[in-house]
Design a protein around this motif. Sequence first.
Motif, PDB file in Angstrom:
ATOM      1  N   LYS A 188      10.897   0.926   1.911  1.00 47.40           N
ATOM      2  CA  LYS A 188      10.212   2.218   2.007  1.00 47.40           C
ATOM      3  C   LYS A 188      10.531   2.899   3.330  1.00 47.40           C
ATOM      4  O   LYS A 188      10.675   4.130   3.386  1.00 47.40           O
ATOM      5  CB  LYS A 188       8.707   2.011   1.846  1.00 47.40           C
ATOM      6  N   ARG A 189      10.652   2.135   4.399  1.00 47.27           N
ATOM      7  CA  ARG A 189      10.963   2.719   5.699  1.00 47.27           C
ATOM      8  C   ARG A 189      12.362   3.354   5.686  1.00 47.27           C
ATOM      9  O   ARG A 189      12.554   4.469   6.183  1.00 47.27           O
ATOM     10  CB  ARG A 189      10.882   1.657   6.784  1.00 47.27           C
ATOM     11  N   MET A 193       1.053  -5.961  -3.482  1.00 45.62           N
ATOM     12  CA  MET A 193       2.156  -5.903  -2.527  1.00 45.62           C
ATOM     13  C   MET A 193       2.942  -4.597  -2.614  1.00 45.62           C
ATOM     14  O   MET A 193       3.748  -4.299  -1.736  1.00 45.62           O
ATOM     15  CB  MET A 193       3.143  -7.049  -2.780  1.00 45.62           C
ATOM     16  N   GLY A 194       2.761  -3.856  -3.702  1.00 49.11           N
ATOM     17  CA  GLY A 194       3.548  -2.651  -3.917  1.00 49.11           C
ATOM     18  C   GLY A 194       4.595  -2.782  -4.994  1.00 49.11           C
ATOM     19  O   GLY A 194       5.501  -1.947  -5.101  1.00 49.11           O
ATOM     20  N   PRO A 215       6.435  -8.616   0.777  1.00 49.49           N
ATOM     21  CA  PRO A 215       5.854  -7.472   1.490  1.00 49.49           C
ATOM     22  C   PRO A 215       6.745  -6.928   2.590  1.00 49.49           C
ATOM     23  O   PRO A 215       6.868  -5.704   2.755  1.00 49.49           O
ATOM     24  CB  PRO A 215       4.540  -8.050   2.048  1.00 49.49           C
ATOM     25  N   GLY A 216       7.382  -7.798   3.352  1.00 48.93           N
ATOM     26  CA  GLY A 216       8.275  -7.335   4.402  1.00 48.93           C
ATOM     27  C   GLY A 216       9.487  -6.614   3.851  1.00 48.93           C
ATOM     28  O   GLY A 216       9.928  -5.601   4.412  1.00 48.93           O
ATOM     29  N   GLN A 217      10.031  -7.119   2.759  1.00 44.46           N
ATOM     30  CA  GLN A 217      11.188  -6.476   2.129  1.00 44.46           C
ATOM     31  C   GLN A 217      10.817  -5.095   1.586  1.00 44.46           C
ATOM     32  O   GLN A 217      11.569  -4.128   1.716  1.00 44.46           O
ATOM     33  CB  GLN A 217      11.701  -7.357   0.986  1.00 44.46           C
ATOM     34  N   ILE A 218       9.640  -5.006   0.975  1.00 45.71           N
ATOM     35  CA  ILE A 218       9.194  -3.721   0.421  1.00 45.71           C
ATOM     36  C   ILE A 218       8.952  -2.713   1.535  1.00 45.71           C
ATOM     37  O   ILE A 218       9.298  -1.530   1.412  1.00 45.71           O
ATOM     38  CB  ILE A 218       7.932  -3.926  -0.436  1.00 45.71           C
ATOM     39  N   ALA A 219       8.365  -3.183   2.629  1.00 48.89           N
ATOM     40  CA  ALA A 219       8.120  -2.288   3.760  1.00 48.89           C
ATOM     41  C   ALA A 219       9.435  -1.740   4.306  1.00 48.89           C
ATOM     42  O   ALA A 219       9.547  -0.552   4.639  1.00 48.89           O
ATOM     43  CB  ALA A 219       7.354  -3.030   4.852  1.00 48.89           C
ATOM     44  N   ARG A 220      10.447  -2.600   4.404  1.00 46.37           N
ATOM     45  CA  ARG A 220      11.750  -2.143   4.894  1.00 46.37           C
ATOM     46  C   ARG A 220      12.384  -1.144   3.933  1.00 46.37           C
ATOM     47  O   ARG A 220      12.955  -0.135   4.352  1.00 46.37           O
ATOM     48  CB  ARG A 220      12.690  -3.336   5.105  1.00 46.37           C
ATOM     49  N   GLU A 241      13.140   7.268   6.329  1.00 46.07           N
ATOM     50  CA  GLU A 241      14.032   7.687   7.410  1.00 46.07           C
ATOM     51  C   GLU A 241      15.186   8.539   6.899  1.00 46.07           C
ATOM     52  O   GLU A 241      15.704   9.394   7.625  1.00 46.07           O
ATOM     53  CB  GLU A 241      14.576   6.453   8.136  1.00 46.07           C
TER      54      GLU A 241
END
Length: 313
Positions: free
Chosen positions: A228-229, A280-281, A221-226, A233
């Motif tokens: 997408k961020r 998780m995406g 989840p943290g990797q996917i969030a990064r 950006e």
Amino acid sequence: MQVLPEGRLAYGMQLPVQSQSTIYAEPWEAGAGPADLVEIARAADRSGFAYLASCDHVAIPRRLAGAMSTIWYDPVATLSYLAGVTERVRLLSHVAIVGLRHPLVTAKQYATLDHLSQGRLILGVGAGHVQEEFEAVGADFERRGAVLDETIDALRAALGADEFPVHHGKLYDFEGLGQRPRPAQERVPVWVGGSSPAAVRRAALRGDGWLPQGDPRDRLPGQIARLKRLRAEAGIEDPVTVGAITEPLYVGAPGWDVGRRALHGAPEALAESLRAYRAMGVHQIQVRFRCRGRTELIDQIAAFGAEVAPHLD
């Protein structure tokens, strides 16, 4: 760029036999060959698998041969061979170490594969990790990340619609050189492999998809969030296909020791566990089955497609 069916969790598999690292190869694969690959590919094609994947290494140094083995089929040859005996399943290089070759050489090979398979290629790319392999072919190991970044850009041009692609970069410069056949697809999807910060950034900024390399469930989840961020950006609005490699699987009661990490049991229970990836995406999961031979593997492929896959969504 979305190349898999939308609205559902797709599933694919890394082919056995074609790479035999001791990390994942089953004992029976040592004596297997082309006939086994054909039957396994046909089974996956029948069972709704989204893709078949093949790895890439040119040569393994003696210091790593004990763990990695030296059995690494060429992905272009392997996937082209299997394109001729399958109908719909996509063909993924997971992953091509494209920094080992000039982009025009890579483009020639993979454009031909896409043409012959009538548009089924997914080009998975990665930076590589074996220093001696780079040195043997005169490639730059220390700067392999930067080389990969430009190589992806060059491949975008060389695998595009233009018969005479143009790329002017720091490492590669070509114009006025024609290549046919062109790929059957208007745009060949490029999925970027790797889980390091640099690889995730590369996938976010240059990829149509991300192929994580062994991230456990709690890290994804943290990797996917990064991912997408970083895309947001950069102002990239195109969708990105997020992948995951699942734990080893066995559909049903194995009756033999499939290992502590393997997920096994009733199809509905397996599907419930795998649906967590979708939450998780994740858009596609790469599965690998524990098995003692080709027949058992084909049975597992069929059982997954018929009994597990319908419950994934």
